[in-house]
Design a protein around this motif. Sequence first.
Motif, PDB file in Angstrom:
ATOM      1  N   THR A  54     -30.927 -21.134   5.010  1.00 55.55           N
ATOM      2  CA  THR A  54     -29.477 -20.886   5.104  1.00 55.55           C
ATOM      3  C   THR A  54     -29.185 -19.569   5.807  1.00 55.55           C
ATOM      4  O   THR A  54     -28.160 -19.435   6.480  1.00 55.55           O
ATOM      5  CB  THR A  54     -28.839 -20.891   3.706  1.00 55.55           C
ATOM      6  OG1 THR A  54     -29.533 -19.969   2.856  1.00 55.55           O
ATOM      7  CG2 THR A  54     -28.917 -22.285   3.091  1.00 55.55           C
ATOM      8  N   ASP A  64     -27.220 -25.522   7.483  1.00 57.89           N
ATOM      9  CA  ASP A  64     -26.181 -25.847   6.509  1.00 57.89           C
ATOM     10  C   ASP A  64     -26.786 -26.750   5.432  1.00 57.89           C
ATOM     11  O   ASP A  64     -26.762 -27.982   5.539  1.00 57.89           O
ATOM     12  CB  ASP A  64     -25.024 -26.556   7.215  1.00 57.89           C
ATOM     13  CG  ASP A  64     -23.854 -26.823   6.274  1.00 57.89           C
ATOM     14  OD1 ASP A  64     -23.806 -26.203   5.192  1.00 57.89           O
ATOM     15  OD2 ASP A  64     -22.999 -27.662   6.620  1.00 57.89           O
ATOM     16  N   THR A  97     -27.472 -27.345   1.055  1.00 53.88           N
ATOM     17  CA  THR A  97     -27.068 -27.009  -0.307  1.00 53.88           C
ATOM     18  C   THR A  97     -28.278 -26.554  -1.113  1.00 53.88           C
ATOM     19  O   THR A  97     -29.437 -26.731  -0.708  1.00 53.88           O
ATOM     20  CB  THR A  97     -26.439 -28.221  -1.008  1.00 53.88           C
ATOM     21  OG1 THR A  97     -27.445 -29.228  -1.186  1.00 53.88           O
ATOM     22  CG2 THR A  97     -25.292 -28.790  -0.175  1.00 53.88           C
ATOM     23  N   GLN A  98     -27.997 -25.988  -2.280  1.00 55.37           N
ATOM     24  CA  GLN A  98     -29.069 -25.551  -3.176  1.00 55.37           C
ATOM     25  C   GLN A  98     -29.953 -26.736  -3.573  1.00 55.37           C
ATOM     26  O   GLN A  98     -31.181 -26.619  -3.625  1.00 55.37           O
ATOM     27  CB  GLN A  98     -28.449 -24.898  -4.413  1.00 55.37           C
ATOM     28  CG  GLN A  98     -29.452 -24.237  -5.339  1.00 55.37           C
ATOM     29  CD  GLN A  98     -28.757 -23.568  -6.515  1.00 55.37           C
ATOM     30  OE1 GLN A  98     -28.882 -24.008  -7.652  1.00 55.37           O
ATOM     31  NE2 GLN A  98     -27.999 -22.511  -6.232  1.00 55.37           N
ATOM     32  N   SER A  99     -29.348 -27.883  -3.835  1.00 59.03           N
ATOM     33  CA  SER A  99     -30.107 -29.076  -4.203  1.00 59.03           C
ATOM     34  C   SER A  99     -30.995 -29.542  -3.055  1.00 59.03           C
ATOM     35  O   SER A  99     -32.150 -29.933  -3.271  1.00 59.03           O
ATOM     36  CB  SER A  99     -29.140 -30.200  -4.604  1.00 59.03           C
ATOM     37  OG  SER A  99     -29.852 -31.383  -4.917  1.00 59.03           O
ATOM     38  N   GLN A 100     -30.484 -29.492  -1.829  1.00 59.39           N
ATOM     39  CA  GLN A 100     -31.283 -29.905  -0.670  1.00 59.39           C
ATOM     40  C   GLN A 100     -32.487 -28.982  -0.478  1.00 59.39           C
ATOM     41  O   GLN A 100     -33.583 -29.447  -0.114  1.00 59.39           O
ATOM     42  CB  GLN A 100     -30.415 -29.908   0.589  1.00 59.39           C
ATOM     43  CG  GLN A 100     -29.433 -31.058   0.657  1.00 59.39           C
ATOM     44  CD  GLN A 100     -28.532 -30.984   1.872  1.00 59.39           C
ATOM     45  OE1 GLN A 100     -28.027 -29.908   2.230  1.00 59.39           O
ATOM     46  NE2 GLN A 100     -28.323 -32.123   2.533  1.00 59.39           N
ATOM     47  N   ASN A 120     -31.901 -18.018  -7.011  1.00 55.94           N
ATOM     48  CA  ASN A 120     -30.761 -18.612  -7.710  1.00 55.94           C
ATOM     49  C   ASN A 120     -30.401 -17.874  -9.000  1.00 55.94           C
ATOM     50  O   ASN A 120     -29.235 -17.828  -9.386  1.00 55.94           O
ATOM     51  CB  ASN A 120     -31.048 -20.079  -8.019  1.00 55.94           C
ATOM     52  CG  ASN A 120     -31.120 -20.927  -6.761  1.00 55.94           C
ATOM     53  OD1 ASN A 120     -30.484 -20.606  -5.761  1.00 55.94           O
ATOM     54  ND2 ASN A 120     -31.901 -21.991  -6.794  1.00 55.94           N
ATOM     55  N   THR A 147     -33.568 -29.246 -10.786  1.00 53.09           N
ATOM     56  CA  THR A 147     -32.342 -29.751 -10.174  1.00 53.09           C
ATOM     57  C   THR A 147     -31.463 -30.471 -11.192  1.00 53.09           C
ATOM     58  O   THR A 147     -30.240 -30.358 -11.157  1.00 53.09           O
ATOM     59  CB  THR A 147     -32.675 -30.713  -9.016  1.00 53.09           C
ATOM     60  OG1 THR A 147     -33.432 -30.009  -8.023  1.00 53.09           O
ATOM     61  CG2 THR A 147     -31.401 -31.249  -8.367  1.00 53.09           C
TER      62      THR A 147
END
Length: 466
Positions: A59, A64, A66-69, A282, A431
């Motif tokens: 990132t 672009d 997400t945290q999950s990706q 995180n 997750t």
Amino acid sequence: MSSTTAKRAGGEWLDAWDPENEETWDKRLAWTTLSITTFTLTLCFASWFLASAIAPKLTNLGFDLTQSQLYWLTSLPGLAGGLMRLGWMVMPPVLGTRKLVTLTTLLLIFPVLGWAVRIQDPTTPYWELLALSFLSGIGGGAFSGFMPSTSYFFPRRLQGTALGLQAGIGNFGVSLVQLLTPWIIGFSMIGFLGSSQTMQGLPGKQASEVWYQNASFVYIPFILIGAALAWTMLKSVPVTSNIRQQFDIFKSQDTWWMTLIYIMTFGTFSGLAAQFGLLMKNLYGAGNAEIVQGAGASAQLLIDGYSVPDPVKYVFLGPLVGAAARVVFSPLTDRMGGARWTLASGIGLVASIAWTMTALVPDTSSAEALRSDFNTFLWGMLAIFLFSGIGNASTFKQMPMIFERRQAGGVIGWTAAIAAFGPFLFGVGLTIMSPTTFYAIGIAWAVMCIAITWMRYARPGAPKPS
């Protein structure tokens, strides 16, 4: 001599190889084999964990995601590695050490080169990044082929040391990729390998110019050298066992007990090694909205009064501690037996996981409290890596003692295959549930393994002392 052995005698295939016979055992060949396979296994682990070193900064490079990706990118190599180990575990008797090590090492070029090329383009589709993560599993799959191959060359009395050295030094590949990445990306290597990129810094810090493709390109020459050494210097032991015969290991209850125990040790090591950077980011870094964003003076106080940790400066420490523990404790398992060290590993994991759980919900009331929680988290994680490394060494001493030679190689490959799902399971677990809940499950698993180890292998009069 069987027809299979007769066909394989001569050339790359050894004849009448018996490491238990001190008079005929070729020590030089055994240690040469260990050296080359360990060098290439280190490259395999570096390739396997490339995603764990690259993902936390994607990132910042303009991707672009997400945290999950990002969790999925670091999880998929574990899924692929576990699946591929199921195939690699039956290959040593089929291909032999020379072909197995050479071909596997050459296959590393595909994910390593792929990451080097696609990391330069922030518009790279997410599915391509997932494909590269899956291909990185080749490096993880190699373990279940390399370790049984090496076990054929050493007598039982030295297998704890030999396998511990190979696996432990190979595990250093995880730290290597995580330690080398932030340094090697800081300068241009060769012009035609690609241009520089702008990487956004941590909150309050300026952006920097980086060459992130270097994190992958740097391994290509070593991969080619490793493949050349394997092809020119390795031999193969003519183990007469077809794929069907190798499945007789599943008739033994000890195969299943040792699988559960190795999930506790290597599953924990590999799972946390893959997720350490993202978890730190995180909880205590730029991924924590309470720290980085927020509103008003409180948010500014936490940014100014608390130095947001850069995960790349810390993540290599965990795998380094775990790999070092595996190397250091392997000779001790040869002297004292593996079961008692596995018992110590389980007890240590329960204590260190419980300690770390106290810092999985950071106290953001003040910079001082946050800094204290971070220190608790970091030292707790390092303790988990330490005890998982001890268990990695001790279990690989146990298996050659519990099973006869041919079966021991298969059990080593099988248990390693299942435990390799660690990065995937840890990524999915973090997750879909809170870190606190996930760590509590880890404690329960370790308690179960302590009981198994005591009853089956470690107590006086145990059925399978090892």
